[in-house]
Write an enzyme that holds these catalytic residues in place. Structure first.
Site, PDB file in Angstrom:
ATOM      1  N   GLU A   1       1.063  -1.243  -0.057  1.00  0.00           N
ATOM      2  CA  GLU A   1       0.016  -0.428  -0.097  1.00  0.00           C
ATOM      3  C   GLU A   1       1.269   0.969  -0.173  1.00  0.00           C
ATOM      4  OE1 GLU A   1      -3.722  -1.513   2.754  1.00  0.00           O
ATOM      5  OE2 GLU A   1      -2.615  -0.462   3.289  1.00  0.00           O
TER       6      GLU A   1
ATOM      7  N   CYS B   1       2.778   7.854   1.732  1.00  0.00           N
ATOM      8  CA  CYS B   1       2.964   7.628   3.282  1.00  0.00           C
ATOM      9  C   CYS B   1       3.350   5.708   2.351  1.00  0.00           C
ATOM     10  CB  CYS B   1       2.240   6.882   4.203  1.00  0.00           C
ATOM     11  SG  CYS B   1       2.169   5.905   5.425  1.00  0.00           S
TER      12      CYS B   1
ATOM     13  N   CYS C   1       3.604  -7.389   7.573  1.00  0.00           N
ATOM     14  CA  CYS C   1       4.655  -6.513   9.345  1.00  0.00           C
ATOM     15  C   CYS C   1       5.189  -8.368   9.875  1.00  0.00           C
ATOM     16  CB  CYS C   1       3.942  -6.073   9.618  1.00  0.00           C
ATOM     17  SG  CYS C   1       5.481  -5.099  10.793  1.00  0.00           S
TER      18      CYS C   1
ATOM     19  N   CYS D   1       1.600  -6.113  16.033  1.00  0.00           N
ATOM     20  CA  CYS D   1       1.242  -5.420  16.982  1.00  0.00           C
ATOM     21  C   CYS D   1      -0.014  -5.081  16.475  1.00  0.00           C
ATOM     22  CB  CYS D   1       1.383  -3.621  16.364  1.00  0.00           C
ATOM     23  SG  CYS D   1       3.219  -3.383  16.858  1.00  0.00           S
TER      24      CYS D   1
ATOM     25  N   CYS E   1      -2.664  -3.299  14.446  1.00  0.00           N
ATOM     26  CA  CYS E   1      -2.407  -3.088  13.010  1.00  0.00           C
ATOM     27  C   CYS E   1      -2.884  -3.679  12.392  1.00  0.00           C
ATOM     28  CB  CYS E   1      -1.090  -2.744  13.323  1.00  0.00           C
ATOM     29  SG  CYS E   1      -0.159  -2.780  11.964  1.00  0.00           S
TER      30      CYS E   1
ATOM     31  N   GLY F   1       4.572  -2.066   7.246  1.00  0.00           N
ATOM     32  CA  GLY F   1       6.598  -2.999   7.444  1.00  0.00           C
ATOM     33  C   GLY F   1       6.543  -2.721   8.096  1.00  0.00           C
ATOM     34  N   GLU F   2       7.602  -2.751   8.591  1.00  0.00           N
ATOM     35  CA  GLU F   2       8.406  -2.334   9.902  1.00  0.00           C
ATOM     36  C   GLU F   2       9.913  -1.952   9.114  1.00  0.00           C
ATOM     37  OE1 GLU F   2      11.292  -0.672  12.828  1.00  0.00           O
ATOM     38  OE2 GLU F   2       9.038  -0.877  13.073  1.00  0.00           O
TER      39      GLU F   2
ATOM     40  N   SER G   1       9.350   5.584  11.010  1.00  0.00           N
ATOM     41  CA  SER G   1       8.280   5.324  11.735  1.00  0.00           C
ATOM     42  C   SER G   1       9.629   3.432  12.088  1.00  0.00           C
ATOM     43  CB  SER G   1       7.106   5.668  11.611  1.00  0.00           C
ATOM     44  OG  SER G   1       6.159   5.198  12.241  1.00  0.00           O
TER      45      SER G   1
ATOM     46  N   SER H   1       6.416   4.292  17.644  1.00  0.00           N
ATOM     47  CA  SER H   1       5.104   3.843  17.600  1.00  0.00           C
ATOM     48  C   SER H   1       5.615   3.191  18.965  1.00  0.00           C
ATOM     49  CB  SER H   1       4.657   3.262  17.152  1.00  0.00           C
ATOM     50  OG  SER H   1       5.247   3.182  16.108  1.00  0.00           O
ATOM     51  N   LEU H   2       5.236   3.978  20.171  1.00  0.00           N
ATOM     52  CA  LEU H   2       5.074   3.794  21.440  1.00  0.00           C
ATOM     53  C   LEU H   2       3.432   3.234  22.001  1.00  0.00           C
ATOM     54  CD1 LEU H   2       7.043   4.238  23.595  1.00  0.00           C
ATOM     55  CD2 LEU H   2       6.085   6.359  24.416  1.00  0.00           C
ATOM     56  N   HIS H   3       2.643   3.949  22.353  1.00  0.00           N
ATOM     57  CA  HIS H   3       0.876   3.343  22.225  1.00  0.00           C
ATOM     58  C   HIS H   3       0.513   2.950  24.097  1.00  0.00           C
ATOM     59  CE1 HIS H   3       0.689   4.051  18.054  1.00  0.00           C
ATOM     60  NE2 HIS H   3       1.420   2.717  17.896  1.00  0.00           N
TER      61      HIS H   3
ATOM     62  N   ASN I   1      -7.317   3.951  13.992  1.00  0.00           N
ATOM     63  CA  ASN I   1      -8.645   3.474  13.122  1.00  0.00           C
ATOM     64  C   ASN I   1      -8.703   2.125  13.418  1.00  0.00           C
ATOM     65  OD1 ASN I   1      -8.273   5.589  11.159  1.00  0.00           O
ATOM     66  ND2 ASN I   1      -5.696   5.077  10.883  1.00  0.00           N
TER      67      ASN I   1
ATOM     68  N   CYS J   1      -2.800   1.616   8.087  1.00  0.00           N
ATOM     69  CA  CYS J   1      -1.984   0.600   7.557  1.00  0.00           C
ATOM     70  C   CYS J   1      -2.939  -0.487   7.535  1.00  0.00           C
ATOM     71  CB  CYS J   1      -0.888   0.838   8.225  1.00  0.00           C
ATOM     72  SG  CYS J   1       0.156  -0.682   7.812  1.00  0.00           S
TER      73      CYS J   1
END
Length: 346
Positions: A84, A98, A105, A109, A112, A155-156, A185, A208-210, A284, A327
């Site tokens: 994407e 983006c 991935c 997570c 996601c 992806g990471e 990111s 990315s913390l969250h 999202n 994502c």
């Protein structure tokens, strides 16, 4: 192709050296969309280029345009994998792409859509770069310019570190995107944050913390079991000492889960002493995660609590919600359609 590869190809074809410069200028200054546009190249060379090469490596599988102008695309790669890309236009003139760094991935997570579908493979540096190059060419056709690139798609990026960094350098040198307008990111792979500090390129780092406590973060983000918050923050301090760059921390605001004032205080204490900005993103929603976005009033209270600790924060406007711009969301839909036989089929 890189410039060296392009020069080698044309030399192999017996073309004079200056032809590679002409072709490069057409590709990256004029953003030509076809070989026929390259009018100062001989017809014989244009014909051979059209016969033996292609412009780009991506095939458009599907596209949606949001009411806010966001364009979400799914591309098919040469082996059938889907990735994407998103174009986000802003009223101040910015045009942000983006882009993805992997097909799928491996980070898993919980919230996601990409993490829920699992890992297929790394993208090559060309496949990463081509996403931005394609958008840049299309913007140029209507007199606009790609100004920012964020590697926040599928992806990471640090799981595919070498290819990502090769693509980032081409974004900078070939497309002319300023390094500070390129954001990488990561979920927090501490050794690669330390490695980035040695690269000598002033990109923006987003993490990315969250969650601000290990138990909660490990439940949401399995990577925290390998590199916990203490190690992650140590790597960030080393990165900032080497680069003197502010770090952005991303926080998906999930109603009733990580949007309370206690969580804001924990986050404020965790980040005190760092040159940090918190990017708050109302969740999202995805079909694989039972969570809802925080309402605007609670998000504002979260921001105010962080400011009491001297931490700047903004709530990011969610874009492209009506076109599954989060994502992995549109790819998931494309895959579902492909698996579902047409109505009336045996």
């Amino acid at each position: 192709m890189t410039r060296d590869q392009l020069e080698a190809l044309l030399a192999e074809w017996g073309e004079p050296r200056f032809r590679s410069k002409q072709l490069w200028t057409w590709l990256y200054e004029h953003k030509a969309g076809s070989f026929d546009e390259m009018t100062n190249l001989p017809k014989s060379l244009r014909a051979r280029l059209a016969e033996e090469t292609t412009l780009g490596t991506l095939t458009l599988a599907t596209e949606r345009q949001s009411t806010d102008g966001t364009v979400k695309r799914v591309y098919q790669l040469s082996d059938g994998q889907l990735i994407e890309s998103v174009l986000m236009p802003y009223r101040d003139g910015r045009r942000t792409a983006c882009i993805s760094s992997q097909a799928g991935c491996a980070m898993g997570c919980a919230f996601c859509a990409t993490g829920q579908m699992g890992f297929a493979r790394h993208l090559s540096s060309t496949e990463i770069f081509a996403q931005a190059a394609t958008i840049a060419r299309e913007l140029a056709e209507r007199g606009e310019r790609l100004s920012n690139v964020v590697l926040m798609g599928m992806g990471e990026p640090f799981h595919n570190y070498d290819n990502v960094m090769a693509a980032v350098r081409r974004l900078n040198t070939d497309l002319g995107i300023g390094a500070r307008h390129i954001t990488i990111s990561t979920v927090g792979i501490a050794p690669k944050i330390r490695q980035l500090a040695t690269e000598g390129i002033q990109v923006t780092l987003a993490i990315s913390l969250h969650a601000a406590r290990d138990a909660e973060r490990s439940a949401m983000m399995p990577v925290n079991r390998r590199w916990d918050l203490e190690e992650l923050l140590d790597a960030v301090r080393e990165y900032q000492a080497a680069t003197n760059r502010r770090v952005t921390f991303e926080w998906a605001l999930i109603a009733g889960k990580n949007d309370g004032l206690d969580e804001a205080r924990s986050l404020g204490r965790l980040l005190q002493g760092l040159d940090a900005h918190v990017n708050l993103i109302p969740l999202n929603p995805t079909s694989g995660y039972d969570g809802a976005p925080t309402d605007p009033e609670q998000a504002a209270r979260f921001v105010a609590e962080l400011e009491r600790f001297g931490i700047s924060a903004t709530v990011r406007v969610r874009r492209g919600i009506d076109v599954d711009a989060g994502c992995g969301q549109l790819k998931s839909e494309v895959l579902r359609r492909r698996r579902t036989p047409p109505e009336g089929a045996p």
